[in-house]
Design a protein around this motif. Structure first.
Motif, PDB file in Angstrom:
ATOM      1  N   GLU A   1       0.758  -1.022  -0.001  1.00  0.00           N
ATOM      2  CA  GLU A   1       0.020   0.035  -0.039  1.00  0.00           C
ATOM      3  C   GLU A   1       0.733   1.228  -0.154  1.00  0.00           C
ATOM      4  O   GLU A   1       0.462   2.230  -0.689  1.00  0.00           O
ATOM      5  CB  GLU A   1      -0.988  -0.041   1.113  1.00  0.00           C
ATOM      6  CG  GLU A   1      -1.956  -0.866   1.010  1.00  0.00           C
ATOM      7  CD  GLU A   1      -2.853  -1.387   2.364  1.00  0.00           C
ATOM      8  OE1 GLU A   1      -2.660  -0.435   3.374  1.00  0.00           O
ATOM      9  OE2 GLU A   1      -3.832  -2.019   2.519  1.00  0.00           O
ATOM     10  N   VAL A   2       2.131   1.175   0.571  1.00  0.00           N
ATOM     11  CA  VAL A   2       2.643   2.403   0.731  1.00  0.00           C
ATOM     12  C   VAL A   2       3.848   2.536  -0.397  1.00  0.00           C
ATOM     13  O   VAL A   2       4.534   3.610  -0.591  1.00  0.00           O
ATOM     14  CB  VAL A   2       3.355   2.659   2.045  1.00  0.00           C
ATOM     15  CG1 VAL A   2       2.528   2.859   3.250  1.00  0.00           C
ATOM     16  CG2 VAL A   2       4.768   1.271   2.377  1.00  0.00           C
ATOM     17  N   ALA A   3       3.992   1.479  -1.264  1.00  0.00           N
ATOM     18  CA  ALA A   3       4.833   1.249  -2.124  1.00  0.00           C
ATOM     19  C   ALA A   3       4.341   1.901  -3.525  1.00  0.00           C
ATOM     20  O   ALA A   3       3.291   2.274  -3.710  1.00  0.00           O
ATOM     21  CB  ALA A   3       5.266  -0.236  -2.613  1.00  0.00           C
ATOM     22  N   HIS A   4       5.242   2.651  -4.455  1.00  0.00           N
ATOM     23  CA  HIS A   4       4.814   3.212  -5.596  1.00  0.00           C
ATOM     24  C   HIS A   4       4.695   1.891  -6.865  1.00  0.00           C
ATOM     25  O   HIS A   4       6.021   1.388  -7.221  1.00  0.00           O
ATOM     26  CB  HIS A   4       5.931   4.180  -6.125  1.00  0.00           C
ATOM     27  CG  HIS A   4       5.375   4.731  -7.300  1.00  0.00           C
ATOM     28  ND1 HIS A   4       6.192   5.707  -8.211  1.00  0.00           N
ATOM     29  CD2 HIS A   4       4.357   4.782  -7.956  1.00  0.00           C
ATOM     30  CE1 HIS A   4       5.724   6.084  -9.274  1.00  0.00           C
ATOM     31  NE2 HIS A   4       4.496   5.659  -8.997  1.00  0.00           N
ATOM     32  N   VAL A   5       3.647   1.687  -7.077  1.00  0.00           N
ATOM     33  CA  VAL A   5       3.484   0.325  -8.051  1.00  0.00           C
ATOM     34  C   VAL A   5       3.385   0.869  -9.327  1.00  0.00           C
ATOM     35  O   VAL A   5       2.682   1.857  -9.713  1.00  0.00           O
ATOM     36  CB  VAL A   5       2.216  -0.428  -7.533  1.00  0.00           C
ATOM     37  CG1 VAL A   5       1.927  -1.513  -8.829  1.00  0.00           C
ATOM     38  CG2 VAL A   5       2.465  -1.052  -6.375  1.00  0.00           C
TER      39      VAL A   5
END
Length: 205
Positions: free
Chosen positions: A122-126
């Motif tokens: 959720e906090v990653a930049h996908v």
């Protein structure tokens, strides 16, 4: 649109379950060597953790995971499956567990590891990685607005614009749409002389 999804860089997220801390660190990797080096790095950073559970997924179907001393199938597989359900490839995740003194049971462990990995996603930049072509066009000012309209579709983006006596516009198109973009530019600019296209390459889109 995308050939695969991955994450940029490295991120961490933490959850607490019955006094146990679960710290999930998620990272983009492009080879098994990179994945193993990342895992070693996190294990060193969390050397005091009771467990350092990990899983990684590389393109081409290469996967690996470990429970690292947790009961079988309660940690490594939930970590792996959470990454798979998110559709991610070329990623590695390590979940460090600092035991809080309360046993969670098999169901509790599965939920905790799953939630920790989900929190890191959720906090990653996908990002979407796709086969792309960059097309550069030198455009007279009177035609500039018409050229810009070619980028309104999802499959074409304007990456850079330079203004001199004319306007140089660099587009990025999904590879399967590059020929259509070039044809549109040729029609608009009445020739290929001011248009250059790269060979297909993998990039964010």
């Amino acid at each position: 649109m995308s050939e695969y999804k991955t994450v940029e860089g490295q991120v961490s997220a933490e959850i607490v379950e019955k006094k146990s801390r679960f710290i999930a660190t998620l990272c983009h990797v492009e080879s098994e060597d990179e994945a193993l080096a990342f895992i070693d790095q996190i294990r060193t950073e969390h050397a005091q953790a009771r467990h350092n559970v990990y899983a990684y997924i590389l393109r081409g179907g290469r996967i690996r995971y470990t429970d690292d001393g947790e009961p079988s199938q309660t940690a490594g597989i939930p970590t792996l499956e959470t990454l798979q359900h998110a559709g991610l490839e070329d990623v590695a995740c390590v979940v460090a567990r600092y035991f809080g003194g309360v046993l969670l049971g098999t169901g509790g462990l599965v939920r905790a590891y799953t939630q920790a990995v989900q929190a890191s996603i959720e906090v990653a930049h996908v990002v979407d990685i796709a086969s792309c072509v960059d097309v550069e066009a030198i455009v007279p000012y009177p035609l500039y607005e018409q050229v810009v309209r070619l980028a309104v579709a999802d499959q074409v983006r304007i990456m850079q614009t330079d203004y001199t006596d004319k306007v140089t516009v660099r587009f990025r198109a999904l590879a399967q749409y590059a020929d259509a973009l070039v044809e549109s530019l040729v029609d608009l600019l009445r020739g290929k002389d001011a248009i250059n296209a790269t060979e297909p390459f993998e990039a964010k889109f």
